[in-house]
Design an enzyme around this catalytic site. Structure first.
Site, mmCIF file in Angstrom:
data_model
loop_
_atom_site.group_PDB
_atom_site.id
_atom_site.type_symbol
_atom_site.label_atom_id
_atom_site.label_comp_id
_atom_site.label_asym_id
_atom_site.label_seq_id
_atom_site.Cartn_x
_atom_site.Cartn_y
_atom_site.Cartn_z
ATOM 1 N N LEU A 175 0.759 -1.105 -0.086
ATOM 2 C CA LEU A 175 -0.008 0.141 -0.184
ATOM 3 C C LEU A 175 0.761 1.355 -0.167
ATOM 4 O O LEU A 175 0.660 2.381 -0.971
ATOM 5 C CB LEU A 175 -0.959 0.012 1.418
ATOM 6 C CG LEU A 175 -1.711 1.245 1.433
ATOM 7 C CD1 LEU A 175 -2.983 1.443 0.572
ATOM 8 C CD2 LEU A 175 -2.438 1.071 2.907
ATOM 9 N N GLU B 199 -0.464 8.367 16.036
ATOM 10 C CA GLU B 199 -1.231 9.619 15.658
ATOM 11 C C GLU B 199 -2.349 9.175 14.882
ATOM 12 O O GLU B 199 -3.331 9.804 15.061
ATOM 13 C CB GLU B 199 -0.440 10.497 15.053
ATOM 14 C CG GLU B 199 0.816 11.136 15.748
ATOM 15 C CD GLU B 199 1.895 10.102 16.028
ATOM 16 O OE1 GLU B 199 2.088 9.093 15.608
ATOM 17 O OE2 GLU B 199 2.693 10.522 17.316
ATOM 18 N N TRP C 245 8.530 0.143 1.933
ATOM 19 C CA TRP C 245 8.399 -0.516 2.984
ATOM 20 C C TRP C 245 7.566 -1.717 2.957
ATOM 21 O O TRP C 245 6.661 -1.723 3.963
ATOM 22 C CB TRP C 245 7.737 0.450 4.196
ATOM 23 C CG TRP C 245 8.524 1.923 4.346
ATOM 24 C CD1 TRP C 245 9.961 2.140 4.623
ATOM 25 C CD2 TRP C 245 8.044 3.327 4.198
ATOM 26 N NE1 TRP C 245 10.178 3.282 4.627
ATOM 27 C CE2 TRP C 245 9.118 4.163 4.201
ATOM 28 C CE3 TRP C 245 6.915 3.682 3.834
ATOM 29 C CZ2 TRP C 245 9.046 5.421 4.229
ATOM 30 C CZ3 TRP C 245 6.750 5.078 3.845
ATOM 31 C CH2 TRP C 245 7.678 5.843 4.181
ATOM 32 N N GLY D 84 2.183 7.467 3.040
ATOM 33 C CA GLY D 84 2.366 6.661 4.300
ATOM 34 C C GLY D 84 1.203 6.698 5.210
ATOM 35 O O GLY D 84 0.219 6.164 4.829
ATOM 36 N N SER D 85 1.303 7.666 5.867
ATOM 37 C CA SER D 85 -0.298 7.934 6.553
ATOM 38 C C SER D 85 -1.490 8.512 5.875
ATOM 39 O O SER D 85 -2.422 8.015 6.147
ATOM 40 C CB SER D 85 -0.024 8.957 7.740
ATOM 41 O OG SER D 85 0.904 8.666 8.641
ATOM 42 N N ARG E 271 19.430 -10.691 40.126
ATOM 43 C CA ARG E 271 20.461 -9.376 40.385
ATOM 44 C C ARG E 271 20.185 -8.752 41.783
ATOM 45 O O ARG E 271 19.141 -8.648 42.245
ATOM 46 C CB ARG E 271 19.953 -8.546 39.265
ATOM 47 C CG ARG E 271 20.646 -7.335 39.547
ATOM 48 C CD ARG E 271 22.262 -7.106 39.187
ATOM 49 N NE ARG E 271 22.803 -5.957 39.025
ATOM 50 C CZ ARG E 271 24.139 -5.862 38.894
ATOM 51 N NH1 ARG E 271 24.841 -6.970 38.931
ATOM 52 N NH2 ARG E 271 24.758 -4.623 38.943
ATOM 53 N N GLU F 165 1.033 -0.290 10.004
ATOM 54 C CA GLU F 165 -0.341 -0.273 10.142
ATOM 55 C C GLU F 165 -1.107 0.753 10.757
ATOM 56 O O GLU F 165 -1.896 0.492 11.444
ATOM 57 C CB GLU F 165 -0.461 -1.826 10.603
ATOM 58 C CG GLU F 165 -0.077 -2.657 9.960
ATOM 59 C CD GLU F 165 -0.760 -4.119 9.649
ATOM 60 O OE1 GLU F 165 -1.840 -4.173 10.163
ATOM 61 O OE2 GLU F 165 -0.043 -5.218 9.358
ATOM 62 N N GLY G 173 23.110 -1.386 33.158
ATOM 63 C CA GLY G 173 24.069 -1.474 32.259
ATOM 64 C C GLY G 173 23.789 -2.948 31.369
ATOM 65 O O GLY G 173 24.012 -2.742 29.973
ATOM 66 N N THR H 251 0.217 5.174 12.289
ATOM 67 C CA THR H 251 0.930 5.429 13.417
ATOM 68 C C THR H 251 -0.100 5.474 14.533
ATOM 69 O O THR H 251 -1.152 5.707 14.752
ATOM 70 C CB THR H 251 1.848 6.757 13.166
ATOM 71 O OG1 THR H 251 0.589 7.761 12.763
ATOM 72 C CG2 THR H 251 2.517 6.496 11.927
HETATM 73 N N1 CAA Z 1 -12.986 0.569 6.404
HETATM 74 C C1 CAA Z 1 -13.818 0.852 5.317
HETATM 75 N N2 CAA Z 1 -14.037 1.979 4.673
HETATM 76 C C2 CAA Z 1 -13.390 3.102 5.287
HETATM 77 C C3 CAA Z 1 -12.675 2.789 6.551
HETATM 78 C C4 CAA Z 1 -12.618 1.582 7.190
HETATM 79 N N3 CAA Z 1 -11.846 1.206 8.189
HETATM 80 N N4 CAA Z 1 -11.838 3.889 7.062
HETATM 81 C C5 CAA Z 1 -12.268 4.862 5.882
HETATM 82 N N5 CAA Z 1 -13.281 4.316 5.030
HETATM 83 C C6 CAA Z 1 -13.795 4.831 3.861
HETATM 84 C C7 CAA Z 1 -14.581 6.134 4.339
HETATM 85 O O1 CAA Z 1 -15.821 5.770 4.672
HETATM 86 C C8 CAA Z 1 -14.560 6.946 3.116
HETATM 87 O O2 CAA Z 1 -15.732 6.415 2.030
HETATM 88 P P1 CAA Z 1 -16.517 7.296 1.571
HETATM 89 O O3 CAA Z 1 -15.563 8.552 0.594
HETATM 90 O O4 CAA Z 1 -17.344 6.308 0.409
HETATM 91 O O5 CAA Z 1 -17.428 7.873 2.183
HETATM 92 C C9 CAA Z 1 -13.230 6.889 2.524
HETATM 93 O O6 CAA Z 1 -12.795 5.406 3.030
HETATM 94 C C10 CAA Z 1 -12.253 7.826 2.984
HETATM 95 O O7 CAA Z 1 -12.325 7.857 4.380
HETATM 96 P P2 CAA Z 1 -11.468 8.936 4.868
HETATM 97 O O8 CAA Z 1 -12.028 10.290 4.615
HETATM 98 O O9 CAA Z 1 -11.526 8.887 6.432
HETATM 99 O O10 CAA Z 1 -9.864 8.918 4.520
HETATM 100 P P3 CAA Z 1 -8.692 9.807 4.675
HETATM 101 O O11 CAA Z 1 -8.017 10.200 3.499
HETATM 102 O O12 CAA Z 1 -8.930 10.956 5.794
HETATM 103 O O13 CAA Z 1 -7.742 8.685 5.598
HETATM 104 C C11 CAA Z 1 -6.837 7.519 7.296
HETATM 105 C C12 CAA Z 1 -8.089 8.148 6.692
HETATM 106 C C13 CAA Z 1 -7.419 6.802 8.674
HETATM 107 C C14 CAA Z 1 -5.963 8.418 7.666
HETATM 108 C C15 CAA Z 1 -6.165 6.471 6.565
HETATM 109 O O14 CAA Z 1 -5.438 6.960 5.424
HETATM 110 C C16 CAA Z 1 -5.122 5.595 7.203
HETATM 111 O O15 CAA Z 1 -5.483 4.765 7.814
HETATM 112 N N6 CAA Z 1 -4.014 5.845 7.090
HETATM 113 C C17 CAA Z 1 -2.909 4.958 7.761
HETATM 114 C C18 CAA Z 1 -2.283 4.212 6.613
HETATM 115 C C19 CAA Z 1 -1.596 2.895 7.147
HETATM 116 O O16 CAA Z 1 -2.141 2.370 8.316
HETATM 117 N N7 CAA Z 1 -0.779 2.328 6.607
HETATM 118 C C20 CAA Z 1 -0.294 0.902 6.792
HETATM 119 C C21 CAA Z 1 0.533 0.311 5.758
HETATM 120 S S1 CAA Z 1 0.363 -1.260 5.579
HETATM 121 C C22 CAA Z 1 1.472 -1.771 6.704
HETATM 122 O O17 CAA Z 1 2.275 -1.029 7.311
HETATM 123 C C23 CAA Z 1 1.850 -3.182 6.733
HETATM 124 C C24 CAA Z 1 3.039 -3.899 7.065
HETATM 125 O O18 CAA Z 1 3.826 -4.055 6.151
HETATM 126 C C25 CAA Z 1 3.160 -4.248 8.510
#
Ligand code: CAA
Length: 381
Positions: free
Chosen positions: A125, A368, A157, A131-132, A269, A364, A341, A366
């Site tokens: 992804l 925040e 990543w 990222g976020s 210890r 997955e 230590g 942050t």
């Molecule tokens: N389930 C289903 N749909 C969802 C949802 C969920 N949990 N969360 C949001 N949506 C939908 C919303 O309903 C919305 O849909 P509509 O437009 O149709 O109404 C749409 O998605 C957009 O939602 P938001 O406006 O909330 O989206 P946003 O752009 O503001 O982003 C966010 C929301 C929570 C910040 C999101 O971008 C996010 O989670 N970011 C973090 C990304 C992340 O976790 N990355 C991890 C990478 S993978 C990884 O790390 C794996 C590894 O290798 C270990």
């Protein structure tokens, strides 16, 4: 209301603990030191059925459900978080993706191989600029006349992107569509144009390879679109609801390892003529560690239970990940402190726990982002 695991889950927990402590824990320090891919450990997890936890028996899975998966992930991560990350991503972001969004043909093709451990799954992804803000990804997927898609761009990543056999890849099908212009694809890594790039040199989880991924004119047949075209962002988000339970379970496992190591060291210890365990300052740390671990574990099981009941669990998963990952980091810091230590050296595992715990507040979503998800769930109505 029952706060205990049922008998079936207790048996699973005992078996997972015996396996993880017997087979994974003794190999964890070496994998970290040599930055050596935990392939053998992942294969052994496959033999235990831990690569098919999200897969129904129909496709050869062990169908443990979210609670069962959490039970296993806590034990595996207590022993070796590098292995834990790998099997968490494989189960909760890849197998789960197919179970939830796959067509019958896609399930038949991929799930038996993934569930048996013959194949490993990755999840692609993130990108350099997203990222976020996952919805701003720019990797392109252009549709061809025959219905297939050509993917171009760079992912970043990606956990075990160089060892996976199939990856769930998110790419932009509509340049102007925002998060409604993203599609999920099932990509076989043997296909031309799937090119793992730079391996990241990381602070922790050094036995889990994290790589850049080049998608270079990568042709994906139309039948490998996962879910609907332009609905990929929703798929990505809903899978992360489950993935975050996995990372929260990982954090609980790491925190438990910190507690166990601290208790052992505090009893052994001696300073000022008595064991560290006799000092109130140390007892306070042990009490805070144990109490937070119990609270985090309960949050994890609540989110997992909701998932198993087919109910929304996004907010609860974020709460579990938020609390468990922060607490794991705190436990790791205090475990090093108790060891003094010695804890700052590689002679004791707490130094590794400290480094491994760090990423649970980053990947997955942050800390925040978890707070944003939780707060929005209260504020949006
Ligand atoms: N389930 C289903 N749909 C969802 C949802 C969920 N949990 N969360 C949001 N949506 C939908 C919303 O309903 C919305 O849909 P509509 O437009 O149709 O109404 C749409 O998605 C957009 O939602 P938001 O406006 O909330 O989206 P946003 O752009 O503001 O982003 C966010 C929301 C929570 C910040 C999101 O971008 C996010 O989670 N970011 C973090 C990304 C992340 O976790 N990355 C991890 C990478 S993978 C990884 O790390 C794996 C590894 O290798 C270990």
């Amino acid at each position: 209301m029952d706060f205990d695991l049922n008998e079936e889950m207790q048996v699973l927990q005992e078996a997972a603990r015996e396996f993880a402590q017997g087979e994974l824990a003794p190999r964890a320090a070496e994998a970290d030191k040599n930055e050596a891919w935990v392939g053998d450990q992942v294969r052994m997890c496959g033999e235990q059925g831990f690569l098919g936890m999200a897969v129904s028996e129909e496709y050869g899975g062990s169908e443990l459900g979210a609670v069962g998966t959490s039970v296993v992930l806590m034990e595996v991560n207590k022993a070796c978080p590098s292995t834990g990350t790998t099997i968490s991503v494989h189960n909760s972001l890849v197998c789960e993706a197919l179970m939830r969004y796959g067509t019958d043909a896609q399930k038949q093709t991929y799930l038996p191989k993934l569930a048996s451990g013959e194949w490993l799954g990755a999840y692609a992804l993130s990108e350099a600029g997203s990222g976020s803000d996952a919805g701003s990804l720019v990797c392109r997927a252009t549709q061809n006349d025959d219905g297939s898609f050509t993917l171009d761009g760079t992912k970043l990543w990606i956990s075990h992107g160089d060892y996976a056999d199939v990856a769930v890849v998110f790419a932009r099908t509509d340049p102007d569509g925002g998060n409604k212009g993203v599609t999920a694809f099932l990509v076989e890594t043997a296909w031309d144009g799937y090119k793992p790039g730079k391996k990241e040199l990381k602070m922790g989880l050094r036995g889990s390879n994290t790589v850049e991924l080049q998608l270079d004119q990568l042709r994906v047949p139309a039948e490998n679109v996962l879910g609907e075209v332009n609905r990929g962002f929703h798929i990505a988000m809903s899978l992360l609801d489950t993935g975050r339970i996995g990372i929260a379970s990982q954090a609980v496992g790491i925190a438990e390892a910190c507690l166990d190591a601290s208790v052992k060291y505090a009893k052994e210890r001696e300073q000022f003529g008595k064991p560290l365990a006799a000092f109130g300052a140390i007892q306070g740390k042990i009490a805070d560690m144990a109490t937070g671990i119990d609270a985090a574990r309960l949050l994890v099981f609540r989110a997992a239970q909701l998932k198993d009941e087919g109910k929304p669990h996004g907010r609860e998963a974020s709460m579990a990940k938020l609390m468990a990952s922060q607490h794991a980091n705190w436990c790791a810091k205090e475990a090093v402190q108790i060891h003094g230590g010695a804890g700052y050296t590689r002679d004791f595992p707490v130094e590794r726990y400290f480094r491994d715990a760090r990423v649970t507040e980053i990947y997955e979503g942050t800390t925040e982002i978890q707070k944003l998800v939780i707060a929005r769930s209260y504020l949006r109505d």
